[in-house]
Design a protein around this motif. Structure first.
Motif, PDB file in Angstrom:
ATOM      1  N   CYS A 350       0.815  -1.222   0.000  1.00 39.99           N
ATOM      2  CA  CYS A 350       0.000   0.000   0.000  1.00 39.99           C
ATOM      3  C   CYS A 350       0.843   1.265   0.000  1.00 39.99           C
ATOM      4  CB  CYS A 350      -0.951  -0.006   1.198  1.00 39.99           C
ATOM      5  SG  CYS A 350      -0.095   0.246   2.772  1.00 39.99           S
ATOM      6  N   CYS A 366       2.151  -4.444   8.110  1.00 39.44           N
ATOM      7  CA  CYS A 366       1.618  -3.117   7.796  1.00 39.44           C
ATOM      8  C   CYS A 366       0.326  -2.895   8.578  1.00 39.44           C
ATOM      9  CB  CYS A 366       1.356  -3.002   6.301  1.00 39.44           C
ATOM     10  SG  CYS A 366       0.668  -1.400   5.860  1.00 39.44           S
ATOM     11  N   CYS A 369      -2.711  -1.839   5.721  1.00 37.40           N
ATOM     12  CA  CYS A 369      -3.420  -2.791   4.863  1.00 37.40           C
ATOM     13  C   CYS A 369      -3.310  -4.225   5.380  1.00 37.40           C
ATOM     14  CB  CYS A 369      -2.890  -2.715   3.432  1.00 37.40           C
ATOM     15  SG  CYS A 369      -1.217  -3.374   3.249  1.00 37.40           S
TER      16      CYS A 369
HETATM   17 ZN   LIG Z   1       0.387  -1.786   3.636  1.00 33.79          ZN
END
Ligand SMILES: [Zn+2]
Length: 426
Positions: A350, A366, A369
């Motif tokens: 992302c 992350c 996302c």
């Molecule tokens: Zn991400």
């Protein structure tokens, strides 16, 4: 098949070593002395006017110096050029935040001088490929009434024929620690294969996994450093047991250690190029480590010094990248070096940049996302995207988790090859 002229260096042994050794020693010592004179001048100029002289400036200061005439003028010029290059390399490192980098050292062990490499350019050597002999010019101070050159009888590898190369640009006399050898720097015409394809792969070089590869179609590979670590541990221990770090035994062990590392780099770069050919990769994107400053925000630079038992410096990565370029070249694959900035901090799915650095146990998670990735593969994918933006960043069809499950290739020292290890699934 297309033809292209490239530079190649061929190493040759000297068959009449006994006859020429003293003369070559004298040149090697002279090169070290001239280096030291130049090094001293740099200090002086620095303290007088606050700048370090460049190559041309150094040459004009020193061309009337007595030591300058110990070698052929082109050979002396080359020594001063190397010194200027060494200073430039040092500024570059300092500029990029490496506060531990040291300026070039004097070449001296107590009262002794080491044997420096002596380079002969066009006017300084004469090559006779028919009788496999090369004449190397001495400086006027070392000429004696019976000879003004050293006649070396050389022997190249059987597959190298110097009479067929386009041209020999330079000849270098190199002391290996045991004896002198000759390096011929040549222009050679080679055949370049058609590029294997249009795809890209990103390569992240590092100290946990020496290389992590992220391919355009989603799969990824890791090349851990375990074998090199074991090797270094073994040799470092043996070297530590030597009475004197300058002893012949310590020198031999160091040479063996570096030869094994070179072998590992050759094998790995060859393996990666073969994998790229098999995968239809036309461009390898590799993180350029020569000028990185990983974390600008908190002022920390990546530490390439001692890492556990492994003493891998940025020049090792540079050397590996050069081997990769050379081998990729032959297969029609382009190698692009890109900056590593932010590649370990950003999410390759992302694009979100994390403040915190890598997550525990080599995984990048992350919080935007939800991507979970092997941290090195995430870095490699970010590197790849610098040249070829990935469809995955705009919500493409990669299923989550692919980055977290790379295949791992291990070096098998028995066979001298890299083989995939079955991925352990948790
Ligand atoms: Zn991400």
């Amino acid at each position: 098949m297309a033809k292209q002229v490239v530079s190649r260096t061929y190493t040759a042994s000297i068959r009449n070593q006994q006859q020429v050794q003293d003369d070559l020693d004298a040149l090697g010592f002279s090169a070290s002395k001239l280096w030291n004179v130049g090094r001293w001048v740099c200090d002086r100029v620095w303290s007088e006017i606050g700048h370090i002289p460049g190559h041309n400036e150094l040459t004009s200061y020193l061309k009337s110096h007595e030591r300058y005439d110990d070698l052929h003028s082109q050979s002396s010029q080359r020594v001063l050029q190397e010194l200027a290059e060494a200073f430039n390399g040092w500024y570059g490192k300092r500029h990029n935040g490496d506060t531990k980098a040291n300026p070039p050292k004097y070449r001296k062990h107590g009262d002794d001088h080491p044997r420096s490499t002596v380079t002969f350019k066009a006017a300084g050597f004469e090559l006779d490929t028919k009788y496999e002999r090369v004449r190397l010019s001495k400086g006027s101070n070392l000429k004696e009434y019976w000879s003004d050159f050293i006649l070396c009888e050389y022997q190249t590898r059987p597959d190298v024929d110097l009479s067929t190369v386009e041209s020999v640009q330079q000849v270098r006399a190199v002391w290996t620690g045991d004896e002198w050898e000759i390096h011929f720097v040549c222009k050679v015409e080679i055949e370049i294969s058609e590029s294997p394809g249009e795809k890209t792969v990103g390569v992240d070089l590092g100290i946990n996994n020496f290389a992590a590869l992220a391919y355009e179609d989603g799969h990824s590979e890791l090349y851990p450093l375990n074998c090199l670590k074991q090797d270094d541990y073994y040799f470092s221990k043996r070297i530590a047991h030597c009475d004197d770090s300058d002893s012949d035994q310590a020198t031999r062990l160091n040479q063996k250690k570096s030869a094994r590392r070179t072998h590992y780099f050759h094998t790995l770069s060859k393996h990666i190029v073969q994998r790229c050919v098999a995968e239809g990769v036309g461009t390898i994107v590799v993180g350029d480590l020569s000028g990185i400053r990983e974390d600008e925000e908190n002022g920390e630079s990546k530490n390439w010094g001692k890492h556990g038992n492994l003493d891998l410096h940025s020049w090792a990565f540079d050397r590996f990248t050069s081997m990769l370029e050379y081998k990729a070249d032959m297969e029609g694959i382009t190698v692009e070096r890109v900056s590593e900035r932010d590649t370990s901090k950003s999410c390759s799915c992302c694009g979100r940049k994390r403040k915190a650095n890598r997550v525990e146990r080599g995984l990048y998670v992350c919080d935007e996302c939800g991507t979970v990735a092997n941290a090195d593969v995430n870095g490699a994918e970010n590197i790849r995207q610098k040249v070829s933006p990935s469809p995955a960043t705009d919500g493409g069809d990669r299923s989550n988790g692919w980055l977290a499950q790379p295949s791992t290739y291990l070096f098998d020292s028995e066979s001298g090859c890299f083989a995939p290890r079955e991925q352990a699934t948790s």
